[in-house]
Design an enzyme around this catalytic site. Structure first.
Site, PDB file in Angstrom:
ATOM      1  CG  ASP A 155      -1.873   1.114   1.339  1.00 34.35           C
ATOM      2  OD1 ASP A 155      -1.792   2.043   0.525  1.00 34.35           O
ATOM      3  OD2 ASP A 155      -2.735   1.066   2.245  1.00 34.35           O
ATOM      4  CB  CYS A 156       0.986   4.137  -2.344  1.00 35.82           C
ATOM      5  SG  CYS A 156       1.647   5.816  -2.460  1.00 35.82           S
ATOM      6  CG  PHE A 157      -1.633   6.867   0.825  1.00 31.82           C
ATOM      7  CD1 PHE A 157      -1.390   8.180   1.204  1.00 31.82           C
ATOM      8  CD2 PHE A 157      -1.996   6.618  -0.480  1.00 31.82           C
ATOM      9  CE1 PHE A 157      -1.513   9.222   0.302  1.00 31.82           C
ATOM     10  CE2 PHE A 157      -2.124   7.649  -1.397  1.00 31.82           C
ATOM     11  CZ  PHE A 157      -1.877   8.962  -1.005  1.00 31.82           C
ATOM     12  CE  LYS A 172       2.632   8.374   0.649  1.00 32.00           C
ATOM     13  NZ  LYS A 172       3.364   7.137   0.295  1.00 32.00           N
TER      14      LYS A 172
END
Length: 243
Positions: A155-157, A172
């Site tokens: 997951d990017c976040f 973020k």
């Protein structure tokens, strides 16, 4: 619509505000801009847009095995692969930007971390017009190790990368990733209206200790997608007018 009539080689970057479109179409448009810039046919562009239907985008090298395809199908969430790197982003309650330019562009160019920082300055300036204050994540002591650790999370976040924008509590707000081709660069970024929900469509996603945060929570009111687009456009215009 576009704020610049011409995007021919040697001119300033265009500012394009597009209506929401399916994931495949959005990636096609960004790749067309990147290829045109790499061929020297355009100086590049800044695009602001959304996704319809909601779409989970994967980084260029990310495994499809990270995705819970049954959950995506159940909820009508498209899946697309970005030409940029990074990890999975759910494009739903957010605004996406793409910046395409030459790596030597005086406004947004430079080495990867330098250009990321310059682009994020424009995003931060736009968010400030809404009253949202952000802090760029400081460079880690070991950049390569930090990148490896980030690549291990689906997951990017779930965790910020260098220069990505955080709130005062370290949460973020903006995720980003970049790709380069023949002297041109493409940076994608996602600016959240609501906290991230990609983890519900991923397998083995690691729950972050701080997590992400959306503009609505930070401002305590119902910020529309159009309002966020206008703010980001204002930030990019300020940067482009310096050229």
């Amino acid at each position: 619509m576009s704020d610049a009539v011409s995007v021919e080689a040697g001119t300033r970057l265009a500012l394009i505000i597009d209506a929401p479109a399916p994931g495949e179409e959005n990636m096609r448009r960004d790749l067309a801009l990147l290829d045109a810039c790499a061929r020297g046919e355009t100086a590049g562009a800044v695009r602001l847009y959304g996704f319809r239907p909601a779409c989970l985008s994967l980084g260029r090298m990310q495994s499809i095995d990270d995705v819970d395809l049954d959950a995506c199908a159940r909820d009508g969430v498209d899946v697309v692969r970005r030409p940029s790197g990074g990890r999975a982003v759910l494009h739903d309650q957010e605004v996406t930007y793409s910046v395409v330019c030459r790596s030597t562009d005086p406004i947004f160019g430079g080495r990867v971390l330098e250009s990321c920082s310059r682009i994020h300055e424009a995003v931060a300036a736009g968010l400030e017009t809404l009253g949202v204050r952000t802090i760029p994540r400081a460079l880690p002591a070991n950049i390569r190790r930090d990148a490896r650790e980030g690549a291990a999370v689906a997951d990017c976040f779930a965790r910020p990368a260098a220069h990505e924008l955080l709130d005062d509590h370290g949460r973020k707000l903006v995720g980003s990733a970049q790709a380069r081709r023949a002297g041109a660069l493409l940076q994608h970024g996602s600016v959240l209206l609501e906290p991230p929900r990609a983890a519900g469509y991923l397998r083995g996603a690691i729950a972050p200790s701080l997590g992400g945060v959306g503009v609505r929570e930070l401002l305590g009111r119902d910020v529309s997608r159009e309002e966020l687009v206008d703010a980001l456009a204002a930030g990019f215009r300020l940067a482009l007018e310096r050229s």
